[in-house]
Design a protein around this motif. Structure first.
Motif, PDB file in Angstrom:
ATOM      1  N   VAL A   1       4.617   6.263  -6.198  1.00  0.00           N
ATOM      2  CA  VAL A   1       4.518   5.614  -5.550  1.00  0.00           C
ATOM      3  C   VAL A   1       4.990   5.559  -3.814  1.00  0.00           C
ATOM      4  O   VAL A   1       6.167   5.674  -3.694  1.00  0.00           O
ATOM      5  N   HIS A   2       4.031   6.483  -2.882  1.00  0.00           N
ATOM      6  CA  HIS A   2       4.762   6.507  -1.426  1.00  0.00           C
ATOM      7  C   HIS A   2       4.727   5.453  -0.420  1.00  0.00           C
ATOM      8  O   HIS A   2       4.176   4.797   0.159  1.00  0.00           O
ATOM      9  N   SER A   3       6.467   4.035  -0.623  1.00  0.00           N
ATOM     10  CA  SER A   3       6.502   3.629  -0.025  1.00  0.00           C
ATOM     11  C   SER A   3       8.299   3.315   0.924  1.00  0.00           C
ATOM     12  O   SER A   3       9.143   3.457   0.438  1.00  0.00           O
ATOM     13  N   ASN A   4       7.958   2.548   1.270  1.00  0.00           N
ATOM     14  CA  ASN A   4       9.053   1.914   2.409  1.00  0.00           C
ATOM     15  C   ASN A   4      10.233   0.653   1.650  1.00  0.00           C
ATOM     16  O   ASN A   4      10.894   0.634   2.102  1.00  0.00           O
ATOM     17  N   LYS A   5       9.541   0.404   0.286  1.00  0.00           N
ATOM     18  CA  LYS A   5       9.737  -0.626  -0.018  1.00  0.00           C
ATOM     19  C   LYS A   5      10.204  -0.654  -1.203  1.00  0.00           C
ATOM     20  O   LYS A   5      10.518  -1.265  -2.360  1.00  0.00           O
TER      21      LYS A   5
ATOM     22  N   ARG B   1      -2.956   8.345   0.520  1.00  0.00           N
ATOM     23  CA  ARG B   1      -3.070   8.637  -0.337  1.00  0.00           C
ATOM     24  C   ARG B   1      -3.491   7.707  -1.269  1.00  0.00           C
ATOM     25  O   ARG B   1      -3.816   7.615  -2.550  1.00  0.00           O
ATOM     26  N   GLU B   2      -4.066   6.958  -0.821  1.00  0.00           N
ATOM     27  CA  GLU B   2      -5.052   5.097  -1.716  1.00  0.00           C
ATOM     28  C   GLU B   2      -5.734   4.197  -0.933  1.00  0.00           C
ATOM     29  O   GLU B   2      -5.416   4.730   0.613  1.00  0.00           O
ATOM     30  N   GLU B   3      -7.281   4.377  -0.810  1.00  0.00           N
ATOM     31  CA  GLU B   3      -7.951   4.296   0.018  1.00  0.00           C
ATOM     32  C   GLU B   3      -8.578   2.838  -0.434  1.00  0.00           C
ATOM     33  O   GLU B   3      -8.073   1.867  -0.716  1.00  0.00           O
ATOM     34  N   ARG B   4      -9.512   2.971  -1.159  1.00  0.00           N
ATOM     35  CA  ARG B   4      -9.882   2.386  -2.346  1.00  0.00           C
ATOM     36  C   ARG B   4      -9.840   2.625  -3.793  1.00  0.00           C
ATOM     37  O   ARG B   4      -9.988   3.759  -3.822  1.00  0.00           O
TER      38      ARG B   4
ATOM     39  N   LYS C   1       0.718  -1.289   0.212  1.00  0.00           N
ATOM     40  CA  LYS C   1      -0.206   0.038  -0.059  1.00  0.00           C
ATOM     41  C   LYS C   1       0.976   0.980  -0.282  1.00  0.00           C
ATOM     42  O   LYS C   1       1.943   1.279   0.387  1.00  0.00           O
ATOM     43  N   GLN C   2       0.363   2.364  -0.956  1.00  0.00           N
ATOM     44  CA  GLN C   2       0.913   3.993  -0.341  1.00  0.00           C
ATOM     45  C   GLN C   2       0.701   3.720   1.238  1.00  0.00           C
ATOM     46  O   GLN C   2      -0.154   3.553   1.973  1.00  0.00           O
ATOM     47  N   GLU C   3       1.834   4.561   1.677  1.00  0.00           N
ATOM     48  CA  GLU C   3       1.954   5.087   2.913  1.00  0.00           C
ATOM     49  C   GLU C   3       1.531   5.875   3.296  1.00  0.00           C
ATOM     50  O   GLU C   3       1.096   7.484   1.956  1.00  0.00           O
TER      51      GLU C   3
END
Ligand SMILES: Cc1cc2nc3c(=O)[nH]c(=O)nc-3n(C[C@H](O)[C@H](O)[C@H](O)COP(=O)(O)OP(=O)(O)OC[C@H]3O[C@@H](n4cnc5c(N)ncnc54)[C@H](O)[C@@H]3O)c2cc1C
Length: 431
Positions: A363-367, A328-331, A174-176
């Motif tokens: 995409v904001h992610s720690n991955k 940033r993203e829900e559904r 998921k986006q953070e």
């Protein structure tokens, strides 16, 4: 409209980024429109979420009239500035609440638009695959409303869920989220001098005046933007300070993940933080609440860190913490056409585009998925905003039916506004 109607052409649920754009455009097209907003202000993430700026994106003029109107009215309230990169989307989130009310009650819209604040949807009553009626819930009242069409602009898809729609589950990452905040009483000139000397990367650190060493007169509104993140190969100039903060215990290692600051239009001395990042547990309210607790603690750490390490922040104080969590993203809705990453990359053409943009996958992610690139111009078809399950239901904004990575490009504010403008035009042809 002077009084509430029992029957509308369009009911829009959610008066945020895209909901306001949808309401403005529907009313302008003379559709009898009701806008339903659960909070006591308009703007959603743009105001309550403190999300600035509107990202510079579209390269085409498709469905950008509302955006231009918004910028014009924000200017009137001294709530807008244009940066040296020509992005005119730097807005003041607090004053925008007033500017949006002004825009939506202007002469071209007020005859056709009702706005209900502090109102939500209790029940959706269907007739087969059509929404027949909705029961709104406002404080102590239950209000039944009938409409030909409905637009879900809630971002979370709360309305579509009640209407029985399905959502996409094509990605496990998921986006953070972020919990944004604003600090006031900052000496902007002192800090801007510091970052210009510290960070020579003009893609990251930017101001609206580069000759900062010459005297800046007191009526000139000096602005800056700067950032640091640790999830790319790049060495970020501010990261050495963040590391010092971690070393002396002011910060946690997680605080280095994403750190971004910018001054605020029409609010001399205010600095908005696009951080801390907090984990996205939107499908687990308990974990989600723990995540918010960690966010408030991180805000306190970040605030004390900037006070200690950054010239200009010595006498600063926190003036605002977002009342809307930055999701940033829900559904993402199951739409008639699911927009794909390959459509974006290959610039696929569509018969009924609602927007044309060049804002890249983000995409904001720690991955290590922050793959923000800005090199292609692409279109989004209207069918990605039409529910597959319910015939008279449209969506706009971050609820768009798109694959995960494609969604990360489409969700920016200007695109959300273009989607809404496109939907309004599409509905007006159906009526
Ligand atoms: C942390 C963060 C940083 C971002 N940075 C940028 C950036 O720099 N630039 C950029 O362009 N974009 C940015 N974005 C993306 C952009 O801000 C959002 O994707 C966009 O604002 C979403 O618009 P929306 O209309 O879908 O939702 P929102 O603006 O969230 O509007 C939803 C509205 O619906 C209302 N609502 C919800 N449920 C109900 C209900 N049941 N009944 C009535 N009303 C309801 C809410 O109160 C709200 O007003 C960022 C997003 C986040 C979270």
């Amino acid at each position: 409209m002077t009084k509430l109607l029992k029957k509308y052409d369009v009911v829009i649920i959610g008066g945020g980024t895209s909901g306001c754009a949808a309401a403005y455009n529907c009313a302008k097209l003379k559709l009898k429109t009701l806008l339903v907003e659960k909070n006591n202000y308009l703007g959603g993430l743009m105001t309550g979420g403190l999300v600035i700026p509107v990202m510079k994106s579209s390269v085409s003029e498709l469905n950008t009239d509302y955006y231009k109107k918004l910028i014009k009215i924000a200017k009137k309230y001294n709530a807008q500035i244009t940066y040296s990169d020509k992005n005119d989307g730097w807005l003041n989130p607090e004053i925008l609440k007033i500017a949006l009310v002004d825009l939506l009650t202007s002469t071209s819209t007020k005859k056709y638009l009702n706005i209900l604040f502090e109102t939500s949807v209790d029940e959706v009553i269907k007739n087969g695959r059509n929404i027949k009626k909705v029961i709104l819930n406002s404080k102590l009242l239950s209000i039944p409303v009938v409409s030909k069409y409905y637009i879900d602009c809630t971002g979370s898809g709360e309305f579509s869920k009640k209407a029985g729609c399905k959502f996409l589950t094509d990605n496990s990452v998921k986006q953070e989220n972020s919990l944004r905040f604003i600090v006031g009483n900052v000496d902007i000139k002192k800090f801007t001098k510091f970052i210009l000397e510290t960070d020579k990367d003009r893609d990251i650190t930017n101001t609206n005046r580069d000759d900062i060493n010459n005297d800046v007169s007191s009526d000139f509104e000096l602005h800056f933007t700067t950032a640091s993140t640790k999830n790319t190969d790049k060495v970020w100039a501010l990261d050495k300070y963040l590391k010092l903060g971690v070393k002396d215990g002011s910060l946690k290692e997680t605080d280095r993940a994403y750190f971004q600051l910018f001054s605020v239009a029409g609010a001399k001395g205010e600095v908005a933080f696009n951080c801390p990042r907090i984990k996205n547990f939107n499908n687990d309210i308990y974990k989600s609440s723990l995540s918010l607790i960690s966010g408030y603690k991180a805000i306190w750490r970040l605030y004390n860190f900037v006070k200690k390490y950054f010239p200009g922040f010595e006498n600063s104080y926190i003036v605002n913490i977002a009342t809307v969590t930055g999701s940033r993203e829900e559904r993402r809705i199951v739409s008639q056409y699911i927009y794909k990453k390959v459509d974006l990359i290959k610039s696929k053409k569509f018969k009924n585009p609602v927007l044309i943009s060049n804002y890249g996958i983000d995409v904001h992610s720690n991955k290590n998925m922050s793959t923000h690139k800005k090199d292609v111009t692409y279109e989004l078809p209207v069918e990605s905003l039409i529910s597959k399950d319910v015939q008279n239901l449209f969506v706009s904004g971050k609820l768009v039916g798109a694959e995960f990575e494609a969604h990360s490009a489409l969700r920016v504010q200007k695109s959300c506004m273009s989607m809404a403008e496109g939907i309004a035009k599409y509905i007006s042809k159906l009526i």
